[in-house]
Design a protein around this motif. Sequence first.
Motif, PDB file in Angstrom:
ATOM      1  N   ALA A  61       0.919  -1.149   0.020  1.00  0.00           N
ATOM      2  CA  ALA A  61      -0.164  -0.166   0.104  1.00  0.00           C
ATOM      3  C   ALA A  61       0.878   1.170  -0.052  1.00  0.00           C
ATOM      4  CB  ALA A  61      -1.143  -0.123   1.251  1.00  0.00           C
ATOM      5  N   ILE A  66       2.699   3.023   1.987  1.00  0.00           N
ATOM      6  CA  ILE A  66       4.135   2.874   2.729  1.00  0.00           C
ATOM      7  C   ILE A  66       5.137   2.088   1.917  1.00  0.00           C
ATOM      8  CG2 ILE A  66       5.761   2.559   4.797  1.00  0.00           C
ATOM      9  CD1 ILE A  66       3.713   4.927   5.094  1.00  0.00           C
ATOM     10  N   GLU A  93       2.251  -8.154  -1.898  1.00  0.00           N
ATOM     11  CA  GLU A  93       1.058  -7.470  -1.488  1.00  0.00           C
ATOM     12  C   GLU A  93      -0.255  -8.769  -1.384  1.00  0.00           C
ATOM     13  OE1 GLU A  93      -0.370  -4.875   0.292  1.00  0.00           O
ATOM     14  OE2 GLU A  93      -2.111  -6.078   0.113  1.00  0.00           O
ATOM     15  N   ARG A  94      -0.662  -9.003  -0.355  1.00  0.00           N
ATOM     16  CA  ARG A  94      -1.746 -10.027  -0.242  1.00  0.00           C
ATOM     17  C   ARG A  94      -2.975  -9.623  -0.695  1.00  0.00           C
ATOM     18  NH1 ARG A  94      -4.902  -9.153   4.655  1.00  0.00           N
ATOM     19  NH2 ARG A  94      -5.292 -11.343   5.042  1.00  0.00           N
ATOM     20  N   SER A 137      -5.520   0.489   5.628  1.00  0.00           N
ATOM     21  CA  SER A 137      -5.572   1.826   6.318  1.00  0.00           C
ATOM     22  C   SER A 137      -5.691   2.983   4.865  1.00  0.00           C
ATOM     23  CB  SER A 137      -4.651   2.138   7.324  1.00  0.00           C
ATOM     24  OG  SER A 137      -4.312   1.079   8.083  1.00  0.00           O
ATOM     25  N   THR A 138      -4.557   2.722   4.009  1.00  0.00           N
ATOM     26  CA  THR A 138      -4.546   3.684   3.010  1.00  0.00           C
ATOM     27  C   THR A 138      -5.562   4.109   2.661  1.00  0.00           C
ATOM     28  OG1 THR A 138      -2.077   3.142   2.602  1.00  0.00           O
ATOM     29  CG2 THR A 138      -3.403   4.141   1.028  1.00  0.00           C
ATOM     30  N   SER A 183      -8.623   5.973   4.919  1.00  0.00           N
ATOM     31  CA  SER A 183      -8.250   7.047   5.586  1.00  0.00           C
ATOM     32  C   SER A 183      -8.948   8.285   5.198  1.00  0.00           C
ATOM     33  CB  SER A 183      -6.661   7.376   5.466  1.00  0.00           C
ATOM     34  OG  SER A 183      -6.261   8.305   4.519  1.00  0.00           O
ATOM     35  N   ALA A 184      -8.790   9.385   6.153  1.00  0.00           N
ATOM     36  CA  ALA A 184      -9.302  10.560   5.971  1.00  0.00           C
ATOM     37  C   ALA A 184      -8.460  11.354   4.798  1.00  0.00           C
ATOM     38  CB  ALA A 184      -9.683  11.306   7.067  1.00  0.00           C
ATOM     39  N   SER A 244      -5.605  13.258   4.447  1.00  0.00           N
ATOM     40  CA  SER A 244      -5.576  14.629   4.796  1.00  0.00           C
ATOM     41  C   SER A 244      -4.031  14.948   5.251  1.00  0.00           C
ATOM     42  CB  SER A 244      -6.293  15.309   5.843  1.00  0.00           C
ATOM     43  OG  SER A 244      -7.711  15.139   5.379  1.00  0.00           O
ATOM     44  N   VAL A 288       3.359 -13.131   2.731  1.00  0.00           N
ATOM     45  CA  VAL A 288       4.324 -13.568   3.375  1.00  0.00           C
ATOM     46  C   VAL A 288       3.700 -14.340   4.648  1.00  0.00           C
ATOM     47  CG1 VAL A 288       6.308 -12.798   4.734  1.00  0.00           C
ATOM     48  CG2 VAL A 288       5.865 -11.646   2.608  1.00  0.00           C
ATOM     49  N   PRO A 321      -1.578  -2.092   9.922  1.00  0.00           N
ATOM     50  CA  PRO A 321      -2.148  -2.620  11.334  1.00  0.00           C
ATOM     51  C   PRO A 321      -1.690  -4.073  11.475  1.00  0.00           C
ATOM     52  CG  PRO A 321      -3.625  -1.625   9.969  1.00  0.00           C
ATOM     53  CD  PRO A 321      -2.596  -1.733   9.216  1.00  0.00           C
ATOM     54  N   GLY A 364      -2.592   7.734  13.125  1.00  0.00           N
ATOM     55  CA  GLY A 364      -3.479   8.497  12.270  1.00  0.00           C
ATOM     56  C   GLY A 364      -2.538   9.379  11.297  1.00  0.00           C
ATOM     57  N   GLY A 407      -0.188   8.436   8.748  1.00  0.00           N
ATOM     58  CA  GLY A 407       0.703   7.607   7.854  1.00  0.00           C
ATOM     59  C   GLY A 407       0.897   8.083   6.477  1.00  0.00           C
ATOM     60  N   LEU A 408      -0.279   8.565   5.884  1.00  0.00           N
ATOM     61  CA  LEU A 408      -0.562   8.708   4.596  1.00  0.00           C
ATOM     62  C   LEU A 408       0.332  10.020   4.058  1.00  0.00           C
ATOM     63  CD1 LEU A 408      -2.414   7.698   2.288  1.00  0.00           C
ATOM     64  CD2 LEU A 408      -3.654   9.526   2.535  1.00  0.00           C
ATOM     65  N   GLN A 409       0.312  10.950   4.924  1.00  0.00           N
ATOM     66  CA  GLN A 409       0.983  12.202   4.737  1.00  0.00           C
ATOM     67  C   GLN A 409       2.584  11.849   5.029  1.00  0.00           C
ATOM     68  OE1 GLN A 409       0.162  15.171   8.124  1.00  0.00           O
ATOM     69  NE2 GLN A 409      -1.684  13.548   8.507  1.00  0.00           N
TER      70      GLN A 409
HETATM   71  C1  LIG Z   1      -9.861   5.925   9.529  1.00  0.00           C
HETATM   72  C2  LIG Z   1      -8.602   6.415   9.405  1.00  0.00           C
HETATM   73  C3  LIG Z   1      -8.310   7.796   8.815  1.00  0.00           C
HETATM   74  C4  LIG Z   1      -7.067   8.167   8.704  1.00  0.00           C
HETATM   75  N1  LIG Z   1      -6.651   9.383   8.398  1.00  0.00           N
HETATM   76  C5  LIG Z   1      -5.553   9.793   8.081  1.00  0.00           C
HETATM   77  C6  LIG Z   1      -5.262  11.305   7.381  1.00  0.00           C
HETATM   78  O1  LIG Z   1      -6.156  12.054   7.258  1.00  0.00           O
HETATM   79  N2  LIG Z   1      -3.825  11.716   7.234  1.00  0.00           N
HETATM   80  C7  LIG Z   1      -3.029  10.745   7.321  1.00  0.00           C
HETATM   81  O2  LIG Z   1      -1.978  10.961   6.933  1.00  0.00           O
HETATM   82  N3  LIG Z   1      -3.323   9.371   7.698  1.00  0.00           N
HETATM   83  C8  LIG Z   1      -4.278   9.058   7.966  1.00  0.00           C
HETATM   84  N4  LIG Z   1      -4.747   7.688   8.573  1.00  0.00           N
HETATM   85  C9  LIG Z   1      -3.511   7.045   8.659  1.00  0.00           C
HETATM   86  C10 LIG Z   1      -2.987   6.366   7.265  1.00  0.00           C
HETATM   87  O3  LIG Z   1      -4.140   5.909   6.607  1.00  0.00           O
HETATM   88  C11 LIG Z   1      -1.860   5.268   7.509  1.00  0.00           C
HETATM   89  O4  LIG Z   1      -1.110   5.268   8.394  1.00  0.00           O
HETATM   90  C12 LIG Z   1      -1.336   4.567   6.223  1.00  0.00           C
HETATM   91  O5  LIG Z   1      -2.436   4.586   5.262  1.00  0.00           O
HETATM   92  C13 LIG Z   1      -0.594   3.400   6.481  1.00  0.00           C
HETATM   93  O6  LIG Z   1      -0.166   2.950   5.247  1.00  0.00           O
HETATM   94  P1  LIG Z   1       0.604   1.324   5.204  1.00  0.00           P
HETATM   95  O7  LIG Z   1       0.989   1.002   3.839  1.00  0.00           O
HETATM   96  O8  LIG Z   1       1.672   1.325   6.335  1.00  0.00           O
HETATM   97  O9  LIG Z   1      -0.597   0.268   5.991  1.00  0.00           O
HETATM   98  P2  LIG Z   1      -1.786  -0.216   4.938  1.00  0.00           P
HETATM   99  O10 LIG Z   1      -2.284   0.936   4.087  1.00  0.00           O
HETATM  100  O11 LIG Z   1      -2.826  -0.848   6.048  1.00  0.00           O
HETATM  101  O12 LIG Z   1      -1.230  -1.127   4.186  1.00  0.00           O
HETATM  102  C14 LIG Z   1      -0.598  -2.504   4.618  1.00  0.00           C
HETATM  103  C15 LIG Z   1      -0.695  -3.540   3.341  1.00  0.00           C
HETATM  104  O13 LIG Z   1       0.004  -4.759   3.945  1.00  0.00           O
HETATM  105  C16 LIG Z   1      -0.547  -5.631   3.331  1.00  0.00           C
HETATM  106  N5  LIG Z   1      -0.130  -6.925   4.261  1.00  0.00           N
HETATM  107  C17 LIG Z   1      -0.406  -7.191   5.491  1.00  0.00           C
HETATM  108  N6  LIG Z   1       0.162  -8.628   5.912  1.00  0.00           N
HETATM  109  C18 LIG Z   1       0.774  -8.822   4.797  1.00  0.00           C
HETATM  110  C19 LIG Z   1       1.465 -10.120   4.537  1.00  0.00           C
HETATM  111  N7  LIG Z   1       1.964 -10.961   5.470  1.00  0.00           N
HETATM  112  N8  LIG Z   1       1.873 -10.234   3.406  1.00  0.00           N
HETATM  113  C20 LIG Z   1       1.688  -9.519   2.143  1.00  0.00           C
HETATM  114  N9  LIG Z   1       0.942  -8.348   2.357  1.00  0.00           N
HETATM  115  C21 LIG Z   1       0.512  -8.133   3.520  1.00  0.00           C
HETATM  116  C22 LIG Z   1      -2.022  -5.407   3.220  1.00  0.00           C
HETATM  117  O14 LIG Z   1      -2.807  -6.363   2.561  1.00  0.00           O
HETATM  118  C23 LIG Z   1      -2.015  -3.898   3.019  1.00  0.00           C
HETATM  119  O15 LIG Z   1      -2.391  -3.844   1.890  1.00  0.00           O
HETATM  120  C24 LIG Z   1      -6.069   7.225   8.787  1.00  0.00           C
HETATM  121  C25 LIG Z   1      -6.163   5.921   8.903  1.00  0.00           C
HETATM  122  C26 LIG Z   1      -7.711   5.748   9.438  1.00  0.00           C
HETATM  123  C27 LIG Z   1      -7.694   3.970   9.320  1.00  0.00           C
END
Ligand SMILES: Cc1cc2nc3c(=O)[nH]c(=O)nc-3n(C[C@H](O)[C@H](O)[C@H](O)COP(=O)(O)OP(=O)(O)OC[C@H]3O[C@@H](n4cnc5c(N)ncnc54)[C@H](O)[C@@H]3O)c2cc1C
Length: 400
Positions: free
Chosen positions: A13, A15, A37-38, A46-47, A50-51, A53, A182, A214, A353, A355-357
Amino acid sequence: MRDSYDVVIIGGAVIGSAVAYFLTANPDFDGSVLIVERDNTFSQASTSLSAASIRNQYSNPINVQISQFGSEFIRDFGDTMQVDGEKPDLNFHESGYLFVAATAEQEQILRENHAVQAGLGADVVLWDADQVTAAFPYINAHDLRVASYGQSGEGWFSNTGLMNGFRKKARAQGADYILDEVTEICRDGDHITGVKLASGQAVSCGIVVNATGPRAAKTAAMAGLEIPVEPRKRTLFVFDCANSPEGSARVNNGRLPFLIDSSGTFCRPEGKYFLTGTVPEDDPVVDWDDFEPRHEEFDRIWMNLAARSEAFEAIKLVNYWAGHYAFNTLDHNVIAGPHSEVRNFIFANGFSGHGLQQSPAVGRGIAEWIIYGGFRSLDLSPIGYDRIVRGEPFLEKSVI
Ligand SMILES: Cc1cc2nc3c(=O)[nH]c(=O)nc-3n(C[C@H](O)[C@H](O)[C@H](O)COP(=O)(O)OP(=O)(O)OC[C@H]3O[C@@H](n4cnc5c(N)ncnc54)[C@H](O)[C@@H]3O)c2cc1C
């Protein structure tokens, strides 16, 4: 796909894809990158939930600088990420955050935060109640002691656009993506040697990056490692407003801000509707697959919004969903960098909350650490794993 890569990134996603982009964009890196990616629908990521912003209004200078780079990067995203002449458009609404303080404690925090932000050149102003009313007449400011408003560099944008832009460009620059999960991480003493996939395939690697949102603790446990990150549910609601205040602002071309109310409830425009949410009263760890929205939070949100503006008295719910924060129980902030002993296991987890930014700055930082063995553009070591070992929180007063 090969059976050996220099870098395997688990999670594709925002990150994982940001790390892949910055690695493959760097002329000093000539290694191979695999992203596993699963779920290519990203329906529980979460991506996607999310909101979407970005704000510069943090208390910790590192978080301010991370977001300052984030907003610059988002502004230039179309040009930077173009592939075959196609430029992604993130539709960045640079409409600002408006934090309002109604208590002495909130006022002190906003004033202290503002000094940090202003010192770093962030375009944030402090206003008294009259100035809030003058700029945003729909807001009931009678109880406000102070407010802080980001005049530029803050707002909202396309979350999936950001992720997809990173993915597409990383792929065009040579990164391999595979749809698989994985299920095992192979470790020899203090060294990760590879991963095993649900399909049965084994891949050896020089470095593994945990970008599993998460599920970060579950992934770390596959390598016998620990990280204080757990899924916490956040519900977002979209509502229609009978007497919409949209266009009524007397600043920023009439655009309404992302309002962070003193009650903890937040609200911003979402097209012709509004997006809202609040800090939950009860915030237990939830199951990785539990995405049942907490519908009951809407009554409290409505009460808080109606107290802040008459415009929000007549509203109608049109959509809602729940997503998971990757909640860092130590200090609500990202853990970015290698494990203290297993140095080729890299964390990019626990963003809670925001991580996107933070994906541009943290993606860049992790790539630098992999290529140079240290951070170059911005020192992210205060948000590394070592603080977890020491049990020393990274202090950030402005957490939503
Ligand atoms: C309701 C809500 C509102 C938010 N609002 C904001 C905001 O306004 N601004 C902001 O900056 N952030 C916001 N956030 C936080 C932000 O969305 C996250 O911090 C960010 O998207 C994290 O990205 P990520 O790639 O770490 O995680 P994720 O987007 O959760 O991606 C993790 C990926 O890992 C994959 N995965 C997991 N385990 C495995 C495995 N064993 N093998 C292969 N793939 C796997 C999953 O399928 C998933 O696609 C918000 C979050 C939420 C829930």
